[in-house]
Design a protein around this motif. Structure first.
Motif, PDB file in Angstrom:
ATOM      1  N   LEU A  11       0.942  -1.373   0.032  1.00  0.00           N
ATOM      2  CA  LEU A  11       0.196   0.004  -0.003  1.00  0.00           C
ATOM      3  C   LEU A  11       0.510   1.156   0.021  1.00  0.00           C
ATOM      4  CD1 LEU A  11      -3.192  -0.700   2.178  1.00  0.00           C
ATOM      5  CD2 LEU A  11      -2.910  -0.057  -0.145  1.00  0.00           C
ATOM      6  N   PRO A  12       1.829   1.325   0.722  1.00  0.00           N
ATOM      7  CA  PRO A  12       2.687   2.520   0.840  1.00  0.00           C
ATOM      8  C   PRO A  12       3.398   3.069  -0.558  1.00  0.00           C
ATOM      9  CG  PRO A  12       3.099   1.394   2.695  1.00  0.00           C
ATOM     10  CD  PRO A  12       2.436   0.476   1.885  1.00  0.00           C
ATOM     11  N   ALA A  13       3.841   1.924  -1.333  1.00  0.00           N
ATOM     12  CA  ALA A  13       4.301   2.112  -2.539  1.00  0.00           C
ATOM     13  C   ALA A  13       3.273   2.625  -3.581  1.00  0.00           C
ATOM     14  CB  ALA A  13       5.119   0.870  -2.875  1.00  0.00           C
ATOM     15  N   ILE A  14       2.347   1.907  -3.669  1.00  0.00           N
ATOM     16  CA  ILE A  14       1.140   2.169  -4.309  1.00  0.00           C
ATOM     17  C   ILE A  14       0.563   3.534  -4.288  1.00  0.00           C
ATOM     18  CG2 ILE A  14      -1.369   1.544  -5.066  1.00  0.00           C
ATOM     19  CD1 ILE A  14      -0.630  -1.235  -4.479  1.00  0.00           C
ATOM     20  N   LYS A  15       0.834   4.037  -2.951  1.00  0.00           N
ATOM     21  CA  LYS A  15       0.212   5.381  -3.077  1.00  0.00           C
ATOM     22  C   LYS A  15       0.872   6.728  -3.424  1.00  0.00           C
ATOM     23  CE  LYS A  15      -2.335   4.993   1.614  1.00  0.00           C
ATOM     24  NZ  LYS A  15      -2.162   5.554   3.105  1.00  0.00           N
ATOM     25  N   LYS A  16       2.319   6.222  -3.559  1.00  0.00           N
ATOM     26  CA  LYS A  16       3.310   7.038  -4.261  1.00  0.00           C
ATOM     27  C   LYS A  16       3.159   6.949  -5.804  1.00  0.00           C
ATOM     28  CE  LYS A  16       6.417   6.719  -0.275  1.00  0.00           C
ATOM     29  NZ  LYS A  16       7.591   6.157   0.339  1.00  0.00           N
ATOM     30  N   LEU A  17       2.390   6.213  -6.296  1.00  0.00           N
ATOM     31  CA  LEU A  17       2.274   6.154  -7.954  1.00  0.00           C
ATOM     32  C   LEU A  17       1.505   7.242  -8.250  1.00  0.00           C
ATOM     33  CD1 LEU A  17       1.405   2.499  -8.585  1.00  0.00           C
ATOM     34  CD2 LEU A  17       3.638   3.491  -9.019  1.00  0.00           C
ATOM     35  N   GLU A  18       2.269   7.843  -9.587  1.00  0.00           N
ATOM     36  CA  GLU A  18       1.716   9.266 -10.128  1.00  0.00           C
ATOM     37  C   GLU A  18      -0.075   9.117 -10.184  1.00  0.00           C
ATOM     38  OE1 GLU A  18       1.571  13.053 -10.793  1.00  0.00           O
ATOM     39  OE2 GLU A  18       3.177  11.897 -10.121  1.00  0.00           O
ATOM     40  N   ASP A  19      -0.420   8.028 -11.065  1.00  0.00           N
ATOM     41  CA  ASP A  19      -2.012   7.821 -11.357  1.00  0.00           C
ATOM     42  C   ASP A  19      -2.776   7.406 -10.049  1.00  0.00           C
ATOM     43  OD1 ASP A  19      -1.091   7.980 -13.895  1.00  0.00           O
ATOM     44  OD2 ASP A  19      -1.124   5.788 -14.030  1.00  0.00           O
ATOM     45  N   LEU A  20      -2.111   7.010  -8.859  1.00  0.00           N
ATOM     46  CA  LEU A  20      -3.026   6.810  -7.936  1.00  0.00           C
ATOM     47  C   LEU A  20      -2.780   7.453  -6.522  1.00  0.00           C
ATOM     48  CD1 LEU A  20      -2.864   2.754  -8.002  1.00  0.00           C
ATOM     49  CD2 LEU A  20      -4.579   4.235  -8.831  1.00  0.00           C
ATOM     50  N   TRP A  22      -4.323  10.034  -5.237  1.00  0.00           N
ATOM     51  CA  TRP A  22      -5.571  10.325  -4.410  1.00  0.00           C
ATOM     52  C   TRP A  22      -5.771   9.252  -3.460  1.00  0.00           C
ATOM     53  CZ3 TRP A  22      -9.010   6.133  -4.667  1.00  0.00           C
ATOM     54  CH2 TRP A  22      -8.793   5.106  -5.578  1.00  0.00           C
ATOM     55  N   LEU A  23      -5.208   8.128  -3.560  1.00  0.00           N
ATOM     56  CA  LEU A  23      -5.229   6.924  -2.363  1.00  0.00           C
ATOM     57  C   LEU A  23      -4.524   7.685  -0.853  1.00  0.00           C
ATOM     58  CD1 LEU A  23      -4.518   3.585  -4.235  1.00  0.00           C
ATOM     59  CD2 LEU A  23      -6.400   4.152  -2.999  1.00  0.00           C
ATOM     60  N   GLY A  24      -3.505   8.648  -1.074  1.00  0.00           N
ATOM     61  CA  GLY A  24      -2.912   9.171  -0.122  1.00  0.00           C
ATOM     62  C   GLY A  24      -3.955  10.007   0.764  1.00  0.00           C
ATOM     63  N   GLN A  25      -5.076  10.421   0.017  1.00  0.00           N
ATOM     64  CA  GLN A  25      -6.255  11.069   0.952  1.00  0.00           C
ATOM     65  C   GLN A  25      -7.149  10.073   1.761  1.00  0.00           C
ATOM     66  OE1 GLN A  25      -8.176  13.038  -2.361  1.00  0.00           O
ATOM     67  NE2 GLN A  25      -6.433  14.644  -2.519  1.00  0.00           N
ATOM     68  N   ILE A  26      -6.870   8.901   1.524  1.00  0.00           N
ATOM     69  CA  ILE A  26      -7.817   8.033   2.383  1.00  0.00           C
ATOM     70  C   ILE A  26      -6.963   7.405   3.463  1.00  0.00           C
ATOM     71  CG2 ILE A  26      -9.142   5.862   2.117  1.00  0.00           C
ATOM     72  CD1 ILE A  26      -9.380   6.279  -0.657  1.00  0.00           C
ATOM     73  N   PRO A  27      -7.669   7.335   4.654  1.00  0.00           N
ATOM     74  CA  PRO A  27      -6.843   6.815   5.863  1.00  0.00           C
ATOM     75  C   PRO A  27      -6.243   5.312   5.432  1.00  0.00           C
ATOM     76  CG  PRO A  27      -8.814   7.781   6.490  1.00  0.00           C
ATOM     77  CD  PRO A  27      -8.697   7.855   5.092  1.00  0.00           C
ATOM     78  N   SER A  28      -5.099   5.102   5.880  1.00  0.00           N
ATOM     79  CA  SER A  28      -4.648   3.660   5.743  1.00  0.00           C
ATOM     80  C   SER A  28      -5.389   2.669   6.246  1.00  0.00           C
ATOM     81  CB  SER A  28      -3.165   3.569   6.086  1.00  0.00           C
ATOM     82  OG  SER A  28      -3.141   3.809   7.445  1.00  0.00           O
ATOM     83  N   GLN A  29      -6.217   2.789   7.266  1.00  0.00           N
ATOM     84  CA  GLN A  29      -6.699   1.625   8.074  1.00  0.00           C
ATOM     85  C   GLN A  29      -8.179   1.416   7.060  1.00  0.00           C
ATOM     86  OE1 GLN A  29      -7.602   4.783  10.662  1.00  0.00           O
ATOM     87  NE2 GLN A  29      -5.459   4.525  11.270  1.00  0.00           N
ATOM     88  N   THR A  30      -8.528   2.313   6.402  1.00  0.00           N
ATOM     89  CA  THR A  30      -9.734   2.064   5.438  1.00  0.00           C
ATOM     90  C   THR A  30      -9.429   1.458   4.503  1.00  0.00           C
ATOM     91  OG1 THR A  30     -10.525   4.354   6.110  1.00  0.00           O
ATOM     92  CG2 THR A  30     -11.532   3.287   4.324  1.00  0.00           C
ATOM     93  N   LEU A  31      -8.268   1.627   3.853  1.00  0.00           N
ATOM     94  CA  LEU A  31      -7.628   0.757   2.901  1.00  0.00           C
ATOM     95  C   LEU A  31      -7.430  -0.529   3.232  1.00  0.00           C
ATOM     96  CD1 LEU A  31      -5.451   3.276   1.122  1.00  0.00           C
ATOM     97  CD2 LEU A  31      -7.475   2.596   0.288  1.00  0.00           C
TER      98      LEU A  31
END
Length: 183
Positions: A11-20, A22-31
């Protein structure tokens, strides 16, 4: 195989991808809670249940947050959301574990899960047992004679539901009017 632990670790690496981003705005516990739900669906599938279904756009109207804190009276602090005012239908007791925020129509509801110590257990004696009879005239009848009335909700709201279902069937699926009637 792809396990929950592997996916949660990515998850942390995916949140850093340019296309994704917006995942950084979601709490990690929700993901993580979403991944847990997916993992449970696949475990059920491999134990004989049906194949997991694709989630429709408006199917899930809720999300889970695991680190909840009491901010002040009638306010909860949620990660990445901030302080949220809520109607306290019951006093929060024990240690806060998680919160599920749900949307029904235009309203939002919060369910809080708390860890409370179990009360002292007293074994049931022979004279405390009761028989239970489910019925149609009365919802249930206990062997002690107590009866709970049947609310008959299908009769009470049946005609209104029938009209609304017919109206919904005439709307274009996913349109604004369809969503209004669906609500």
């Amino acid at each position: 195989g792809t396990t929950y632990e592997n996916q949660a670790g990515e998850l942390p690496a995916i949140k850093k991808l340019e296309d994704l981003k917006w995942l950084g705005q979601i709490p990690s516990q929700t993901l993580q809670a979403t991944l847990e739900r997916l993992n449970k669906a696949y475990k059920s599938f491999f134990n004989g249940a049906g194949f997991p279904k694709w989630a429709r756009k408006y199917h899930y109207n809720s999300f889970t947050v695991k680190s909840v804190k009491i901010d002040t009276h009638n306010r909860l602090k949620l990660p990445k959301i901030g302080s949220v005012k809520y109607y306290a239908s019951r006093q929060i007791e024990g240690k806060l574990k998680r919160a599920v925020i749900t949307r029904h129509g235009h309203s939002w509801y919060i369910s809080v899960v708390c860890e409370v110590p179990l009360p002292e257990f007293h074994p049931v004696t022979e004279n405390q047992r009761v028989g239970l009879d489910w019925g149609t005239t009365h919802f249930y009848t206990l062997s002690t004679g107590h009866q709970e009335r049947n609310l008959r909700l299908s009769q009470k709201y049946g005609s209104r539901l029938r009209v609304l279902q017919r109206s919904l069937a005439r709307k274009k699926r996913g349109s604004h009017n369809w969503r209004t009637v669906k609500r």
